[in-house]
Design an enzyme around this catalytic site. Sequence first.
Site, PDB file in Angstrom:
ATOM      1  N   HIS A   1       4.192  -0.142 -14.110  1.00 33.42           N
ATOM      2  CA  HIS A   1       3.535  -0.718 -12.944  1.00 33.42           C
ATOM      3  C   HIS A   1       4.591  -1.438 -12.116  1.00 33.42           C
ATOM      4  O   HIS A   1       5.414  -2.180 -12.648  1.00 33.42           O
ATOM      5  CB  HIS A   1       2.423  -1.670 -13.353  1.00 33.42           C
ATOM      6  CG  HIS A   1       1.614  -2.139 -12.187  1.00 33.42           C
ATOM      7  ND1 HIS A   1       1.206  -1.294 -11.179  1.00 33.42           N
ATOM      8  CD2 HIS A   1       1.140  -3.371 -11.852  1.00 33.42           C
ATOM      9  CE1 HIS A   1       0.523  -1.979 -10.281  1.00 33.42           C
ATOM     10  NE2 HIS A   1       0.477  -3.233 -10.667  1.00 33.42           N
TER      11      HIS A   1
ATOM     12  N   HIS B   1       1.331  -6.149  -5.230  1.00 34.54           N
ATOM     13  CA  HIS B   1       1.389  -4.822  -5.833  1.00 34.54           C
ATOM     14  C   HIS B   1       0.160  -4.013  -5.434  1.00 34.54           C
ATOM     15  O   HIS B   1      -0.802  -4.539  -4.877  1.00 34.54           O
ATOM     16  CB  HIS B   1       1.503  -4.932  -7.363  1.00 34.54           C
ATOM     17  CG  HIS B   1       0.405  -5.728  -8.006  1.00 34.54           C
ATOM     18  ND1 HIS B   1      -0.437  -5.206  -8.968  1.00 34.54           N
ATOM     19  CD2 HIS B   1       0.008  -7.016  -7.829  1.00 34.54           C
ATOM     20  CE1 HIS B   1      -1.297  -6.139  -9.357  1.00 34.54           C
ATOM     21  NE2 HIS B   1      -1.046  -7.241  -8.690  1.00 34.54           N
TER      22      HIS B   1
ATOM     23  N   CYS C   1       1.850   2.772  -7.224  1.00 36.59           N
ATOM     24  CA  CYS C   1       2.474   1.459  -7.074  1.00 36.59           C
ATOM     25  C   CYS C   1       3.976   1.563  -6.832  1.00 36.59           C
ATOM     26  O   CYS C   1       4.555   0.733  -6.125  1.00 36.59           O
ATOM     27  CB  CYS C   1       2.181   0.600  -8.295  1.00 36.59           C
ATOM     28  SG  CYS C   1       2.631   1.379  -9.873  1.00 36.59           S
TER      29      CYS C   1
END
Length: 202
Positions: free
Chosen positions: A30, A42, A156
């Site tokens: 991530h 994010h 992401c």
Amino acid sequence: MDLFSHSVQREALQPGDHIYSWRNAYIFAHHGIYVGDGKVIHFTGGRNIEELAGCRSFSSALTSSSIPGSTTFPCEICGTDAESRGVLKSCLDCFLSGFPLSRFEYGTSSATFIAKLRGGTCTTAKSDPSELVLHRANYLLSINGFGCYHVFRNNCEDFAIYCKTGLLAIDRNAIGSSGQATSFLGIILAVAGSILRYRCSK
């Protein structure tokens, strides 16, 4: 040289850093932009991404790499909860979800880039100044805008690289626009090839 990641201590982070955290045994990571004061902007599909109208995809349901990780919802520090999705500002603990912290590297040499065993850790592209990086991240946060989350086509890592460089994949129909997506597909193809060779040899 760390062939899988670029570990970094929290106290060494600077606003505008592109950070990431591996999940699922180095299958997915991530990514986000550290904005200071223990906060990260994010892009996430949330826990119920498969229920998102117009954004449903089999691949998105396979991974939880973009899910904020607070054990208590909503988080008392940043307000992140299990339904949070889109462009978010979360505390570092929610972003990391208990996994190690790493910093994405920019302007690496071609040799270093090729030597990496996993994609999604560095790029040969140059980063823009931190002021511009933070401006992009905060602007996308203010409009909650980066499109529908898709683990291969719009994820992401794409978000963080755009904030750092202004570069964006034009062809959203192309699978594997980000480094970790390309590596993941390579692993799938390698495993599938091994299984096929095994079956053919019997």
